[in-house]
Structures are given as structure tokens and as C-alpha cells.
Write an enzyme that holds these catalytic residues in place. Structure first.
Site, PDB file in Angstrom:
ATOM      1  N   THR A 122       0.909  -1.137   0.000  1.00 22.67           N
ATOM      2  CA  THR A 122       0.000   0.000   0.000  1.00 22.67           C
ATOM      3  C   THR A 122       0.937   1.173   0.000  1.00 22.67           C
ATOM      4  OG1 THR A 122      -1.700  -1.157   1.234  1.00 22.67           O
ATOM      5  CG2 THR A 122      -1.659   1.202   1.545  1.00 22.67           C
TER       6      THR A 122
ATOM      7  N   GLY B 197      -1.150  -3.005   6.055  1.00 25.35           N
ATOM      8  CA  GLY B 197      -2.305  -3.712   6.620  1.00 25.35           C
ATOM      9  C   GLY B 197      -2.623  -3.161   8.000  1.00 25.35           C
TER      10      GLY B 197
ATOM     11  N   ASP C 176      -9.950  -8.062   1.961  1.00 22.55           N
ATOM     12  CA  ASP C 176     -10.133  -7.283   3.194  1.00 22.55           C
ATOM     13  C   ASP C 176     -11.504  -7.525   3.831  1.00 22.55           C
ATOM     14  OD1 ASP C 176      -7.625  -6.223   3.302  1.00 22.55           O
ATOM     15  OD2 ASP C 176      -8.178  -4.202   2.691  1.00 22.55           O
TER      16      ASP C 176
HETATM   17  O1  DON Z   1      -7.115  -1.366   3.382  1.00 24.72           O
HETATM   18  C1  DON Z   1      -6.376  -2.074   4.048  1.00 24.72           C
HETATM   19  O2  DON Z   1      -6.358  -2.058   5.252  1.00 24.72           O
HETATM   20  C2  DON Z   1      -5.415  -2.997   3.340  1.00 24.72           C
HETATM   21  N1  DON Z   1      -5.892  -3.297   2.027  1.00 24.72           N
HETATM   22  C3  DON Z   1      -4.075  -2.368   3.320  1.00 24.72           C
HETATM   23  C4  DON Z   1      -3.058  -3.275   2.711  1.00 24.72           C
HETATM   24  C5  DON Z   1      -1.682  -2.879   2.985  1.00 24.72           C
HETATM   25  O3  DON Z   1      -1.416  -1.929   3.677  1.00 24.72           O
HETATM   26  C6  DON Z   1      -0.647  -3.716   2.402  1.00 24.72           C
HETATM   27  N2  DON Z   1       0.618  -3.132   2.618  1.00 24.72           N
HETATM   28  N3  DON Z   1       1.574  -2.778   2.841  1.00 24.72           N
END
Ligand code: DON
Length: 574
Positions: free
Chosen positions: A385, A479, A427
């Protein structure tokens, strides 16, 4: 509710110093554990007028270019967002979604939710096999994608708060896609790390010419993506959601067994939300409400910690204990009660109230870890992300986090459009009560329903100082560790008086209630502290690094900016 799970206990460190009210005043170098990978007292970028901090220096430069052309922080954030889709394809995107928190210097606060939604043909059990077991289809391949929101969200933010037309703001991204940019070792390593996933789909031709990832030092051109960006620049977001781009996405989905249709794309709408506004020791917190859990969980944690007059010293067992117990309680609410507010009733006022936090804090025992029911869970995929922070010369600020979830999303690449599709459907609680790829165990509130937004942890946050001046623009990737890292950076700047550089370099902890373990970065807890915490009953898991943050902080005479010291990127200002 959560308080009832824990017996009440008294844990009141002695009342001490008055609440912290220094904001831009001098800060002492932090004390990090011996052997920690970063030294304290390190540097960050300084600029007098404006700053953009992201996971790609080229994308930060795109933002600065737009600021210099008369754009404000929102124009710059949107320019950076489109540029990240080109230069940071693991996470920057047009095929995903995100959240943006905006603080205008005139006092307006806003939050836009451009999270993906479940396609109309999605079903609750679509990721279970005939025996009821969870498959990997929520993570990889065409069924894993929600309907993308990034293009609509960025365009809506620009239309409401920007100074410049979309055409001008997208121009740097078009240039980067059309004329190419020089691949650096970070992009090469990232592609190599996801080679199995990417080479299963059509992105192989662009990113693995001759079967190998594009080499550092070579120029990467993305003509299909350049055409897509040009169409969006010329015709606005409808080009993506209703025109030939939508045709290409829908056609490829149909060909490969996905379920996103033109009707799904045409119906997508970003949502303006009322930001979560709270306070912490006199500072103002402006954060993202659902469909992200980020704001509620951060504020709930901070409220619990604020009930203690003064936190114990950073790095002590007492400090770590309080912080992880606060996270535990906030994550229990997060994982069981939060979901898309269009589908579930989220009691935002209750969860973010100071009285509720008091009740929760009273259940923390001074010297003993609480227990939450534990589920075995582990990460299955590299994650990605990206968060970026922008502040301009007027004091306008934008915190944005965007994602396609895992690195390179579902792996599916729409060749004609030049984009990776997200795997955000993972998610949702694909099977309520069972862990997703982040080990998150979530409940019915986050079950799959067509048209519903999957719960996110993304936590773009703006913090104002006690005089209501801009103080910090922050957020992260990772995440659920997004929430805990963002909160700890806020604690580091407010309670632990760290500079931005130290606040971001300081070792991070993570506790998400299930599994009942404290994750810590290798070398990040002194051995004696680890022993004390173990004696209190905490269980541990070690990680190489936790989260990926890009921040901007106001200081005397300007801004400091820093991209994640554990990763790559650049903070650029002027
Ligand atoms: O929206 C969320 O919480 C996840 N899809 C975020 C994923 C994420 O941060 C992956 N990364 N580093």
C-alpha cells in the site's frame, strides 16, 4: 463492551508533568535501544514552503511541480497519486482505492472515501470451496478485485478543493508513463519479489521483458497507461468508468472469469465523509472514518492512553505494555464492530468517546498482559500500500493512503489499460472468524455484500497543534500495522518529544488482538525490556520491519519531510 471482557484493574502511573503543549519547539534526540538499526538524531528533508513525502521520489517531484505551478496541497496530492500509479506500480494505482484526509488552512476539514466496492455479482461465500474451505481466490486472480475507486476519488477531491484542472495535474504522470523513467533498484527488487504473481498475467510483457524484471538503469515506458491517463485528462473520470477503458476492464474480466462488469464501473461513486475529529493532550486529530477503521482505532487507542497523565519513558517495559494493551482493546472493537457504514451501524461516537476510553483503560493491569482469544494466522503474500503526505505554503495539508492491497494487487494486469487490478476483496471477512492475509480475524460486520466497501485499516491523519496550526501529516502502509505505526509516530512526536526523523526511525510494535502476540521489529526492544514484558505475560513475534510511513511535520520556519527509512521513496520540498 470490550471493557466487559477484562476485569477492571487499577493502573495509574503517578500524575506527573502537565500535558505536552510544545509543538514546533526544539526536540531532544530520542533514546533508541542499543543495536537498533537506526541511530537517533538523524536527518530529514527541510523546506521552507511546502513538502511532499511519498514512496517514490519521482512522484513527490510531480507533486512539487504542481505546487510550483500554483497548485495547492490537494492539487499536489492528486498529481502525486497519479504519478505513483506510474512509478510505484506495486501500490500506486488506478485499479485500486484509497482514502484522503484534507485540512484546509481556512479551517475546513474533509475526508473522501474512494474505497473499492464488492461487485454486484459478489456473494458472501464466493471464496469458499465446496467443502466450505477458504480458497486463495480473494487474493490472486480476477475474482479478487473490488470495483476500483482511485480515479473517481482523486478527481472528486481535486474538483472540490484543488485550484488547477485535472488535465494539468495529471500531466506529470502522463509524461512519466509516455516518456518513461529510469528504473531504480527498489522497483527492480519489488518486481523480482512478485515475479511469480506478475508473470502469471499480462503484466509480464511490460515488467518482465525477456522473462526478467526490468533492470535498474533502464527506462520503463508504459504506453497503454499513458493513453489511459491521457483519456482521463481529456474526458475526466467518465473515461475510466464509462468509456472504452471500462469496456477493456469488463471484457478482460469476462474473458478470465472475473465478475466486474461495465454496470459495476458505471455505478461507482466516491463518498465524502465527516472526518473523525478528536483531541489528544491538547492536539487535534483529524482522521478517516469508516469504511476505514483507521481513524476510530487510532483515536480509541489515543483516548485510552490519554487517561494516563503521562506515559512512562519510551522504550520501557511499562510504556510498551500500556501501548499494546491499548491497541488490543481498540482492535477488538475494530475487528468485531466495524464495517461499511452503509451496511452496518458503526457507533462512531461511542467508540471515540473519552468516557468509553476511560472504561477500557480501567481494565489494564499495571504489570500483567490481558489475554484475547487466539487464532493461528500468518501472512500469505507480500503486502503493499502506499501513503503520502503533502503540506503547502498556506498550511493546507493532505494525507492520502492508497492501495491495491497486496503488492501488484491480484496480479491481474489489464493490458489495454496498463493497470494492475486490486485484490481488495480479501479485506472482507471472506469467512467470518477466520484470518485473512494479514492474520486479521474479523466478524459479520465485514462480511461480503454486493456494493459494500470492505473494511480498511488505512489511516491518513492530520494532527494540529494546541493552537490549531498544522503539526503533522502522517499515515502508513502495512495492513493492520498501518494503525499501530501511525499511532506510534503520533505518540513519538507528542508524548516522546521526538523529531519527525526520530519518530519515524524509532522501533515499532504491533498488537492487533488476534493473534494475541506483540510483534516487534528485530532489535527494536532491549533484551531486558523483552524479559520484563514476557514476565508480564506478553507473547511475541519478531518481524524484519513494521509498516511503511511517509510523513511531513511543521517545524520552525518550514516543514520537515521524510519517506520511510525502512523502504524507498523521497521527501521533496521547496
Ligand atoms: O485497506 C487495508 O487495510 C489494506 N488493504 C491495506 C493493505 C496494505 O497496507 C498492504 N501493505 N503494505
Amino acid at each position: 463492551m470490550v471493557a466487559a471482557l477484562f476485569a477492571a484493574a487499577a493502573c495509574r502511573p503517578p500524575a506527573g508533568a502537565p500535558p505536552e503543549t510544545r509543538s514546533v519547539a526544539a526536540r531532544a534526540a530520542a533514546h533508541f535501544p542499543e543495536g537498533w538499526r537506526f541511530a537517533s538524531g538523524g536527518g530529514a528533508s527541510f523546506a521552507a514552503d511546502a513538502m511532499v513525502s511519498s514512496n517514490s521520489e519521482l512522484a513527490s517531484r510531480a507533486g512539487v511541480e504542481i505546487l510550483k505551478r500554483g497548485g495547492n496541497a490537494v492539487d499536489a496530492a492528486v498529481a502525486t497519486g497519479f504519478a505513483l500509479a506510474v512509478t510505484h506500480p506495486a501500490a500506486g494505482n488506478l485499479g485500486g482505492g484509497g482514502f484522503m484526509v484534507i485540512r484546509m488552512a481556512d479551517g475546513r476539514n474533509a475526508a473522501i472515501d474512494y474505497r473499492e466496492i464488492a461487485p454486484l455479482a459478489a456473494t458472501r461465500d464466493m471464496y469458499l470451496d465446496s467443502d466450505g474451505n477458504l480458497t486463495d481466490k480473494s487474493v490472486i486472480g480476477p475474482l479478487a478485485s473490488g470495483v476500483p475507486g482511485s480515479v473517481a476519488g482523486m478527481a472528486a477531491a481535486l474538483a472540490k478543493f484543488g485550484n488547477l484542472p485535472l488535465k494539468e495535474v495529471i500531466a506529470p504522470a502522463i509524461r512519466l508513463a509516455r516518456d518513461g523513467f529510469v528504473v531504480d533498484s527498489a522497483l527492480y527488487r519489488s518486481l523480482r519479489g512478485s515475479s511469480r504473481k506478475i508473470t502469471r498475467f499480462d503484466g509480464a510483457a511490460v515488467f518482465f521483458p525477456g522473462g526478467e524484471p526490468v533492470k535498474p538503469g533502464t527506462r520503463l515506458m508504459q504506453p497503454a497507461l499513458a493513453r489511459t491517463l491521457q483519456a482521463i485528462a481529456d474526458k475526466g473520470p467518465d473515461a475510466f468508468y464509462k468509456g472504452p477503458i471500462a469496456d477493456s476492464i469488463a471484457a478482460q474480466m469476462k474473458r478470465d472469469g472475473g465478475i466486474i462488469t461495465k454496470a459495476d464501473l458505471a455505478a461507482y461513486e466516491p463518498k465524502w465523509r465527516t472526518p473523525i475529529e478528536s483531541s489528544y493532550r491538547g492536539y487535534s486529530i483529524i482522521a478517516m472514518p469508516p469504511s476505514s477503521s483507521g481513524g476510530i482505532t487510532t483515536v480509541e487507542t489515543l483516548n485510552i492512553l490519554e487517561t494516563f497523565d503521562k506515559l512512562p519513558p519510551f522504550g520501557s517495559a511499562e510504556y510498551d505494555h500500556l501501548v499494546v494493551e491499548a491497541f488490543r482493546r481498540a482492535f477488538i472493537d475494530r475487528n468485531t464492530r466495524l464495517g461499511d457504514p452503509a451496511f452496518v451501524n458503526v457507533p462512531i461516537a461511542e467508540l471515540t468517546s473519552k468516557s468509553y476510553a476511560k472504561e477500557l483503560a480501567s481494565t489494564i493491569k499495571a504489570d500483567q498482559a490481558s489475554r484475547t482469544p487466539s487464532f493461528a494466522a500468518s501472512a500469505r503474500e507480500p503486502m503493499h500500500t502506499t501513503h503520502y503526505s503533502v503540506a503547502d505554503s498556506k498550511g493546507n495539508a493532505v494525507a492520502t493512503t492508497t492501495t491495491i492491497n497486496s503488492s501488484y494487487g491480484s496480479g491481474v494486469y489489464i493490458g489495454g489499460v496498463g493497470i494492475f487490478m486490486n485484490n481488495e476483496m480479501d479485506d472482507f471477512s471472506a469467512q467470518p472468524g477466520h484470518a485473512n492475509q494479514f492474520g486479521l480475524v474479523q466478524g459479520e460486520a465485514n462480511a461480503i455484500v454486493p456494493g459494500k466497501r470492505m473494511l480498511s485499516a488505512m489511516s491518513p491523519t492530520v494532527v494540529l497543534d494546541p493552537d490549531k496550526n498544522l503539526f503533522l501529516v502522517i499515515g502508513a502502509a502495512g495492513g493492520p500495522t498501518i494503525i499501530t505505526a501511525t499511532t506510534q509516530i503520533i505518540l513519538n512526536t507528542i508524548d516522546n518529544h521526538m523529531t519527525l526523523a526520530d519518530a519515524m526511525r524509532a522501533p515499532r510494535l504491533h498488537q492487533q488482538a488476534w493473534p494475541d502476540s506483540v510483534f516487534y521489529e528485530r532489535g527494536g526492544i532491549a533484551p531486558a525490556t523483552l524479559d520484563s514484558l514476557t514476565a508480564m505475560g506478553h507473547r511475541f513475534g519478531e518481524r524484519g520491519s513494521i509498516a511503511n510511513s511517509n510523513g511531513v511535520m511543521r517545524v520552525e520556519g518550514g516543514y520537515m519531510g521524510l519517506s520511510e527509512p525502512r523502504s524507498s521513496g523521497g521527501a521533496v520540498g521547496y
